[in-house]
Motif scaffolding. Structure first.
Motif, PDB file in Angstrom:
ATOM      1  N   ILE A  25       6.006   4.042  -4.369  1.00 26.56           N
ATOM      2  CA  ILE A  25       6.716   2.798  -4.635  1.00 26.56           C
ATOM      3  C   ILE A  25       6.578   1.921  -3.398  1.00 26.56           C
ATOM      4  O   ILE A  25       6.984   2.305  -2.305  1.00 26.56           O
ATOM      5  N   CYS A  26       5.994   0.723  -3.571  1.00 30.84           N
ATOM      6  CA  CYS A  26       5.711  -0.176  -2.446  1.00 30.84           C
ATOM      7  C   CYS A  26       6.539  -1.450  -2.594  1.00 30.84           C
ATOM      8  O   CYS A  26       6.508  -2.109  -3.653  1.00 30.84           O
ATOM      9  N   THR A  63       4.414  -3.786 -10.962  1.00 33.45           N
ATOM     10  CA  THR A  63       3.000  -3.832 -11.318  1.00 33.45           C
ATOM     11  C   THR A  63       2.289  -2.632 -10.714  1.00 33.45           C
ATOM     12  O   THR A  63       2.786  -2.018  -9.766  1.00 33.45           O
ATOM     13  N   TYR A  64       1.128  -2.305 -11.256  1.00 30.88           N
ATOM     14  CA  TYR A  64       0.277  -1.268 -10.693  1.00 30.88           C
ATOM     15  C   TYR A  64      -1.173  -1.634 -10.936  1.00 30.88           C
ATOM     16  O   TYR A  64      -1.488  -2.485 -11.771  1.00 30.88           O
ATOM     17  N   GLU A  65      -2.067  -1.009 -10.221  1.00 30.50           N
ATOM     18  CA  GLU A  65      -3.502  -1.264 -10.339  1.00 30.50           C
ATOM     19  C   GLU A  65      -4.146  -0.086 -11.043  1.00 30.50           C
ATOM     20  O   GLU A  65      -4.044   1.067 -10.572  1.00 30.50           O
ATOM     21  N   ASP A  66      -4.782  -0.348 -12.203  1.00 30.84           N
ATOM     22  CA  ASP A  66      -5.365   0.756 -12.970  1.00 30.84           C
ATOM     23  C   ASP A  66      -6.729   1.140 -12.409  1.00 30.84           C
ATOM     24  O   ASP A  66      -7.185   0.603 -11.389  1.00 30.84           O
ATOM     25  N   LYS A  71      -4.579  -5.490 -12.274  1.00 24.04           N
ATOM     26  CA  LYS A  71      -3.142  -5.359 -12.046  1.00 24.04           C
ATOM     27  C   LYS A  71      -2.418  -5.440 -13.376  1.00 24.04           C
ATOM     28  O   LYS A  71      -2.535  -6.423 -14.101  1.00 24.04           O
ATOM     29  N   ILE A  72      -1.655  -4.389 -13.683  1.00 25.49           N
ATOM     30  CA  ILE A  72      -0.954  -4.268 -14.955  1.00 25.49           C
ATOM     31  C   ILE A  72       0.540  -4.384 -14.698  1.00 25.49           C
ATOM     32  O   ILE A  72       1.066  -3.783 -13.759  1.00 25.49           O
ATOM     33  N   VAL A  99       6.606  -3.441  -6.117  1.00 26.32           N
ATOM     34  CA  VAL A  99       7.839  -4.158  -6.445  1.00 26.32           C
ATOM     35  C   VAL A  99       7.759  -5.530  -5.801  1.00 26.32           C
ATOM     36  O   VAL A  99       7.496  -5.647  -4.597  1.00 26.32           O
ATOM     37  N   ALA A 100       7.981  -6.576  -6.619  1.00 28.37           N
ATOM     38  CA  ALA A 100       7.867  -7.934  -6.099  1.00 28.37           C
ATOM     39  C   ALA A 100       8.960  -8.817  -6.677  1.00 28.37           C
ATOM     40  O   ALA A 100       9.567  -8.481  -7.703  1.00 28.37           O
TER      41      ALA A 100
END
Length: 291
Positions: A25-26, A63-66, A71-72, A99-100
């Motif tokens: 988790i960033c 979001t995450y990077e697949d 970015k999803i 997390v943004a």
């Protein structure tokens, strides 16, 4: 004629591999690793809010990077289920969730606990509070002894009287303290002590051992020793020798030996029936009516 057919048995083993996906988790410059991914999106948001409680914005998005580098956005439970399903095949590395800050009325909403402020008093309550402060200030300053004595005697009526008189400004009359007579101490008569003469003995020597070299078959060992009365008084009747440790023996009776004299005694010791060096401790004692 007979024809022999050789048969072979083949065993097939299937191994089930369970892959546990870990998450990172960033948020801003902080990265926290979760060894096991939460099973549902609601559990994930609870974990995030616990980790970044102090700095998490009111509205945030995930979001995450697949594996394709896209970015999803994770906005629904279905999005999180797709993340777990699609990334499990390539779960050699941890999946990073970012997390943004989100726009107002979008993303996930984080409600911070508001600090509970003390309830403000009304004007009447504040006035009453100040009156009580003044009353008890007078009580503590001028009537401390009366209050303490009334409370010690559990005289609530007296305490009420003190408060009323303090409010009216009248002086409080202090009642004389009752002095209790000292309790009489019971005197117990002590029983007269009976003095017992001092006796003493000493070990002189060991005379013989039967058998000379005990074996595992021997059940009992006999030792003959010499004792001496090295005290100033004759030994009383009923003296005996007894063992005092794990290697037990039979009690041996002794005579009332005169001071300076020696006597022989036979120790009957139970064999330990095992090899090694063993120690057997003995003591001299006597019995009488008092002890």
């Amino acid at each position: 004629n007979f024809t022999y057919i050789q048969t072979k048995t083949y065993t097939h083993t299937t191994t089930k591999i369970i892959i546990i996906m870990s998450l990172k988790i960033c948020f801003n410059s902080e990265i926290h690793k979760i060894a096991k991914a939460p099973s549902a999106l609601s559990e994930l948001t609870v974990v995030i809010q616990k980790i970044f409680a102090a700095s998490l914005p009111e509205n945030y998005q995930l979001t995450y990077e697949d594996s394709d580098g896209d970015k999803i956005v994770i906005a629904t439970p279905e999005d999180y289920a797709a993340l777990k399903e699609s990334e499990l095949a390539n779960a050699q590395k941890s999946v990073k969730i970012y997390v943004a800050q989100a726009l107002e009325n979008s993303g996930f909403k984080f409600q911070k606990e508001e600090e509970k402020k003390p309830q403000e008093l009304t004007e009447e309550e504040l006035k009453l509070k100040n009156q009580f402060k003044n009353v008890f200030r007078v009580l503590l300053k001028e009537n401390m002894d009366v209050i303490v004595s009334a409370l010690d005697g559990k005289d609530l009526q007296k305490v009420s009287q003190v408060i009323e008189e303090a409010q009216s400004g009248a002086p409080v009359k202090e009642e004389p303290k009752k002095v209790q007579a000292p309790a009489k101490e019971e005197v117990k008569e002590e029983e007269p002590k009976v003095e017992i003469p001092k006796y003493s003995y000493s070990f002189v020597k060991e005379i013989s051992t039967i058998p000379n070299k005990p074996t595992l078959k021997d059940l009992v060992i006999y030792k003959t020793i010499t004792l001496k009365n090295d005290g100033a008084n004759e030994w009383p009747k009923g003296c005996f020798l007894a063992s005092t440790n794990e290697l037990q023996g039979q009690t041996a009776k002794l005579i009332n030996l005169a001071p300076g004299k020696e006597m022989s005694a036979i120790l009957i010791i139970n064999s330990p029936q095992k090899g090694g060096s063993h120690s057997c401790k003995w003591y001299v004692a006597f019995k009488n009516e008092k002890q």
